[in-house]
Motif scaffolding. Structure first.
Motif, PDB file in Angstrom:
ATOM      1  N   ARG A   1       0.832  -1.208   0.000  1.00  0.00           N
ATOM      2  CA  ARG A   1       0.000   0.000   0.000  1.00  0.00           C
ATOM      3  C   ARG A   1       0.864   1.256   0.000  1.00  0.00           C
ATOM      4  O   ARG A   1       0.569   2.227  -0.687  1.00  0.00           O
ATOM      5  CB  ARG A   1      -0.920  -0.001   1.227  1.00  0.00           C
ATOM      6  CG  ARG A   1      -1.932   1.138   1.243  1.00  0.00           C
ATOM      7  CD  ARG A   1      -3.042   0.830   2.225  1.00  0.00           C
ATOM      8  NE  ARG A   1      -2.566   0.804   3.604  1.00  0.00           N
ATOM      9  CZ  ARG A   1      -2.605   1.870   4.419  1.00  0.00           C
ATOM     10  NH1 ARG A   1      -3.078   3.031   3.976  1.00  0.00           N
ATOM     11  NH2 ARG A   1      -2.189   1.783   5.655  1.00  0.00           N
ATOM     12  N   TYR A   2       1.963   1.225   0.784  1.00  0.00           N
ATOM     13  CA  TYR A   2       2.913   2.319   0.780  1.00  0.00           C
ATOM     14  C   TYR A   2       4.249   1.812   0.242  1.00  0.00           C
ATOM     15  O   TYR A   2       4.575   0.643   0.417  1.00  0.00           O
ATOM     16  CB  TYR A   2       3.117   2.887   2.186  1.00  0.00           C
ATOM     17  CG  TYR A   2       1.943   3.664   2.711  1.00  0.00           C
ATOM     18  CD1 TYR A   2       1.510   4.817   2.070  1.00  0.00           C
ATOM     19  CD2 TYR A   2       1.246   3.244   3.845  1.00  0.00           C
ATOM     20  CE1 TYR A   2       0.435   5.536   2.547  1.00  0.00           C
ATOM     21  CE2 TYR A   2       0.161   3.943   4.328  1.00  0.00           C
ATOM     22  CZ  TYR A   2      -0.237   5.089   3.672  1.00  0.00           C
ATOM     23  OH  TYR A   2      -1.315   5.791   4.133  1.00  0.00           O
ATOM     24  N   PRO A   3       5.029   2.663  -0.404  1.00  0.00           N
ATOM     25  CA  PRO A   3       6.342   2.221  -0.904  1.00  0.00           C
ATOM     26  C   PRO A   3       7.201   1.668   0.231  1.00  0.00           C
ATOM     27  O   PRO A   3       7.130   2.134   1.369  1.00  0.00           O
ATOM     28  CB  PRO A   3       6.951   3.505  -1.494  1.00  0.00           C
ATOM     29  CG  PRO A   3       5.782   4.387  -1.789  1.00  0.00           C
ATOM     30  CD  PRO A   3       4.755   4.077  -0.741  1.00  0.00           C
ATOM     31  N   ILE A   4       8.009   0.667  -0.086  1.00  0.00           N
ATOM     32  CA  ILE A   4       8.884   0.053   0.909  1.00  0.00           C
ATOM     33  C   ILE A   4      10.057   0.991   1.174  1.00  0.00           C
ATOM     34  O   ILE A   4      10.802   1.341   0.257  1.00  0.00           O
ATOM     35  CB  ILE A   4       9.382  -1.312   0.419  1.00  0.00           C
ATOM     36  CG1 ILE A   4       8.178  -2.252   0.206  1.00  0.00           C
ATOM     37  CG2 ILE A   4      10.362  -1.926   1.408  1.00  0.00           C
ATOM     38  CD1 ILE A   4       8.545  -3.566  -0.421  1.00  0.00           C
ATOM     39  N   ALA A   5      10.224   1.406   2.427  1.00  0.00           N
ATOM     40  CA  ALA A   5      11.254   2.394   2.760  1.00  0.00           C
ATOM     41  C   ALA A   5      12.645   1.772   2.793  1.00  0.00           C
ATOM     42  O   ALA A   5      13.624   2.406   2.406  1.00  0.00           O
ATOM     43  CB  ALA A   5      10.930   3.042   4.106  1.00  0.00           C
ATOM     44  N   TYR A   6      12.768   0.534   3.267  1.00  0.00           N
ATOM     45  CA  TYR A   6      14.068  -0.107   3.425  1.00  0.00           C
ATOM     46  C   TYR A   6      14.031  -1.468   2.739  1.00  0.00           C
ATOM     47  O   TYR A   6      13.916  -2.510   3.407  1.00  0.00           O
ATOM     48  CB  TYR A   6      14.416  -0.261   4.910  1.00  0.00           C
ATOM     49  CG  TYR A   6      14.423   1.035   5.672  1.00  0.00           C
ATOM     50  CD1 TYR A   6      15.516   1.894   5.616  1.00  0.00           C
ATOM     51  CD2 TYR A   6      13.329   1.413   6.442  1.00  0.00           C
ATOM     52  CE1 TYR A   6      15.533   3.091   6.312  1.00  0.00           C
ATOM     53  CE2 TYR A   6      13.326   2.608   7.140  1.00  0.00           C
ATOM     54  CZ  TYR A   6      14.427   3.440   7.079  1.00  0.00           C
ATOM     55  OH  TYR A   6      14.429   4.625   7.754  1.00  0.00           O
ATOM     56  N   ALA A   7      14.127  -1.450   1.441  1.00  0.00           N
ATOM     57  CA  ALA A   7      14.009  -2.700   0.677  1.00  0.00           C
ATOM     58  C   ALA A   7      15.071  -3.708   1.082  1.00  0.00           C
ATOM     59  O   ALA A   7      14.807  -4.916   1.136  1.00  0.00           O
ATOM     60  CB  ALA A   7      14.104  -2.403  -0.818  1.00  0.00           C
ATOM     61  N   LYS A   8      16.280  -3.237   1.382  1.00  0.00           N
ATOM     62  CA  LYS A   8      17.363  -4.152   1.730  1.00  0.00           C
ATOM     63  C   LYS A   8      17.079  -4.928   3.010  1.00  0.00           C
ATOM     64  O   LYS A   8      17.621  -6.004   3.222  1.00  0.00           O
ATOM     65  CB  LYS A   8      18.680  -3.379   1.878  1.00  0.00           C
ATOM     66  CG  LYS A   8      19.232  -2.833   0.582  1.00  0.00           C
ATOM     67  CD  LYS A   8      20.548  -2.117   0.815  1.00  0.00           C
ATOM     68  CE  LYS A   8      21.146  -1.599  -0.489  1.00  0.00           C
ATOM     69  NZ  LYS A   8      22.434  -0.918  -0.267  1.00  0.00           N
ATOM     70  N   HIS A   9      16.241  -4.349   3.871  1.00  0.00           N
ATOM     71  CA  HIS A   9      15.938  -4.989   5.148  1.00  0.00           C
ATOM     72  C   HIS A   9      14.461  -5.309   5.264  1.00  0.00           C
ATOM     73  O   HIS A   9      13.884  -5.233   6.358  1.00  0.00           O
ATOM     74  CB  HIS A   9      16.374  -4.087   6.305  1.00  0.00           C
ATOM     75  CG  HIS A   9      17.844  -3.904   6.376  1.00  0.00           C
ATOM     76  ND1 HIS A   9      18.438  -2.688   6.607  1.00  0.00           N
ATOM     77  CD2 HIS A   9      18.867  -4.785   6.210  1.00  0.00           C
ATOM     78  CE1 HIS A   9      19.756  -2.828   6.593  1.00  0.00           C
ATOM     79  NE2 HIS A   9      20.032  -4.090   6.357  1.00  0.00           N
ATOM     80  N   SER A  10      13.850  -5.705   4.146  1.00  0.00           N
ATOM     81  CA  SER A  10      12.428  -6.019   4.140  1.00  0.00           C
ATOM     82  C   SER A  10      12.185  -7.396   3.532  1.00  0.00           C
ATOM     83  O   SER A  10      12.898  -7.831   2.623  1.00  0.00           O
ATOM     84  CB  SER A  10      11.642  -4.961   3.353  1.00  0.00           C
ATOM     85  OG  SER A  10      11.690  -3.702   4.006  1.00  0.00           O
TER      86      SER A  10
END
Length: 587
Positions: free
Chosen positions: A122-131
């Motif tokens: 729903r919202y952009p992923i802020a920390y893709a590396k840690h998601s």
């Protein structure tokens, strides 16, 4: 032969599908807030945490949840790998074997570009590396409770807290849990919305662990949980029956039976439609606190496991980690003025560098990531040799006004000084510009001649091993006079009491010196015939592999370092037996 193969298949099926009683209760109650205080080897990750993650992700598609531990280092090296291994567990679906969740199909890790069949969050992923992102767009963000500001401005719908006893309850309640908000009206109807799932074994308050989660045990409503269990079991029975009837309708040839199965299916669906919303509403308002010992999993572990634990653990550790018996804080500590809040620091790591790493990367912690390490300054090392050998590493700060203890190392026979030196080099070697080491072993003046000679031999062997790796080692204390336990006690009393302007402030890294911090809390003061001693009986009671956090070995190494550095500054005070002992000590 055929019978043996069938038995093996049945055994494998049993192991894949078995849940112990505690796991079953957790999954049946399945409340908004679940706090599980469970003993060692009870299946906290595989039987409690992993099923909850999957249910929460399915219930709130597209939404963000937090996966929480005290540090990012623990999340990346221990917590997430264990959960991912649980995702990879083989299950039988439609007669074929497949992982519980398949990477690239059901979830991905550390990806900024999602597979095409994934729904966008729903919202952009802020920390893709840690998601960790699931195919329905729900995702987990790794969060360290020692860095609660990392969730500033973020709204999550659920928090999964691993090893609750290692997290600060104050930080979680004041900084993290308030971030459990947001979501559409549909999401807010989920029974897991703004909920918490926490697992841990029993906190040892005597070791300085935080028992914050125990307060939720008093908030449980037993009558509500009984109602949830009754409805959940009935609902589950109808869900299973509905699936069975679908199969029967598809395969039955007799029209009369098909009609009968349709009527039964409609009744099951009616029951499900009526009671599922009510069950969700009950769960939405429920807190479940479960506390169980390792004996809850005795059918799988077997008696040999408990005998081995009893043989290898001291009774306090066995009662806590196996039997879930809560330990109270120790009185009459040798380090009487040590305060775990004042004298420990938790800002151990340079997170700007750690956050650049990807969950898919292999992460190895070295001094490069320590925030309190200065590669241009020398290292000060306390050394306690013996069958169990330990090192305490520190650096002076603020022109000598502060000493930061930043790392601990240990080994035990058959490993030798070469093993300690290798550990030291692997951690500091690649980063150290200043390779000077000031090494302070036991003075040994009050030892027997054989012991003095052995300590000297061990110290010189460690010096040689460190110099082999390119360090320059200055060895102290050879031939130094005897120091008595009361002198060590009084110096530590002054250092941690912070009353003398001639002495620095001592601060200890709670993450990289966790065994030292634990051992300090349970290092007893022994007063015998008016003489003060550091009670080292734990070193004889504990097996070598368990001595790091449960004996006086690491504190002794720290004492050798502190006495070597600061005894001369307060020589006058250390010449007189202390008369101002803390009030809880009787001489």
């Amino acid at each position: 032969m055929i019978k043996e193969e069938q038995n093996e298949q049945q055994r494998q099926l049993f192991e894949r599908t078995y849940m112990n009683h505690v796991q079953l209760v957790c999954n049946v109650i399945d409340p908004n807030m679940l706090y599980a205080e469970l003993g060692r080897a009870t299946g906290k990750t595989e039987g409690v945490m992993t099923p909850r993650i999957i249910r929460v992700m399915n219930s709130m598609p597209g939404e963000l949840s937090f996966l929480v531990h005290k540090t990012y280092v623990a999340l990346m090296t221990n917590v997430w790998p264990n959960i991912q291994a649980s995702f990879s567990r083989q299950v039988s679906v439609g007669g074929r074997e497949r992982p519980l969740l398949e990477y690239g199909v059901d979830y991905v890790v550390g990806e900024s570009r999602l597979p095409k069949h994934f729904r966008q969050p729903r919202y952009p992923i802020a920390y893709a590396k840690h998601s960790v992102v699931f195919r329905n767009g729900s995702h987990l963000q790794l969060v360290a409770s020692d860095q609660p500001e990392s969730v500033a401005g973020r709204s999550a719908v659920h928090a999964f807290v691993e090893e609750m006893k290692h997290n600060s309850g104050d930080k979680l309640r004041s900084r993290l849990f308030p971030s459990l908000r947001g979501g559409s009206a549909e999401i807010r109807r989920s029974p897991y919305y703004a909920g918490v799932t926490g697992v841990s074994d029993t906190a040892r308050v005597d070791l300085g662990e935080d028992d914050w989660f125990e307060e939720y045990e008093k908030k449980v409503n037993p009558a509500l949980l009984d109602d949830i269990a009754t409805v959940a079991l009935a609902l589950n029975k109808h869900l299973v029956r509905e699936l069975e009837l679908q199969d029967l309708i598809r395969t039955t040839k007799n029209p009369l039976l098909v009609e009968k199965f349709y009527r039964e299916k409609e009744k099951a669906q009616h029951f499900i439609a009526n009671w599922r919303p009510r069950l969700d509403d009950m769960r939405r308002n429920a807190i479940f606190y479960v506390r169980a010992s390792s004996f809850a999993n005795k059918d799988i572990l077997g008696p040999k496991f408990f005998q081995t634990q009893l043989d290898t653990l001291d009774i306090d550790e066995f009662l806590t980690s196996i039997c879930a018996v809560r330990q109270k804080a120790v009185t009459n500590r040798f380090f009487a003025t040590f305060d775990r809040e004042r004298h420990r620091f938790g800002d151990s790591y340079i997170y700007d560098q750690i956050l650049k790493l990807n969950l898919k990367d292999r992460f190895v912690l070295t001094a490069h990531y320590l925030s309190h390490y200065d590669k241009n300054q020398p290292l000060y090392v306390g050394y306690d040799p013996g069958n169990f050998s330990s090192l305490i590493v520190a650096q002076q700060k603020d022109y000598g006004q502060r000493l930061d203890i930043i790392k601990e190392f240990w080994c035990y026979i058959p490993d030798t000084q070469e093993s300690l030196a290798k550990q030291f080099f692997d951690f500091f070697g690649a980063d150290a510009v200043n390779k000077t080491i000031h090494l302070y072993p036991d003075r040994a003046g009050n030892k027997r001649r054989e012991e003095r000679e052995q300590i000297t031999t061990d110290s010189r062997a460690l010096k040689d091993a460190l110099e082999h790796y390119g360090f320059s080692v200055i060895l102290y204390n050879e031939g130094a006079p005897t120091i008595y336990h009361w002198q060590q006690f009084k110096l530590c009393l002054m250092l941690f009491g912070e009353q003398s302007p001639r002495l620095p402030k001592i601060r200890i890294c709670e993450n990289e010196c966790k065994n030292l911090c634990s051992a300090i809390m349970i290092s007893p003061l022994l007063v015998k015939n008016g003489k003060i001693e550091l009670d080292k009986s734990s070193e004889k009671k504990e097996s070598l592999k368990r001595q790091a956090g449960l004996t006086t070995q690491l504190p002794s190494a720290m004492i050798y370092l502190l006495y070597g550095l600061y005894s001369d500054a307060v020589k006058g005070e250390l010449s007189n037996f202390p008369t101002d002992l803390p009030g809880n000590i009787v001489v």
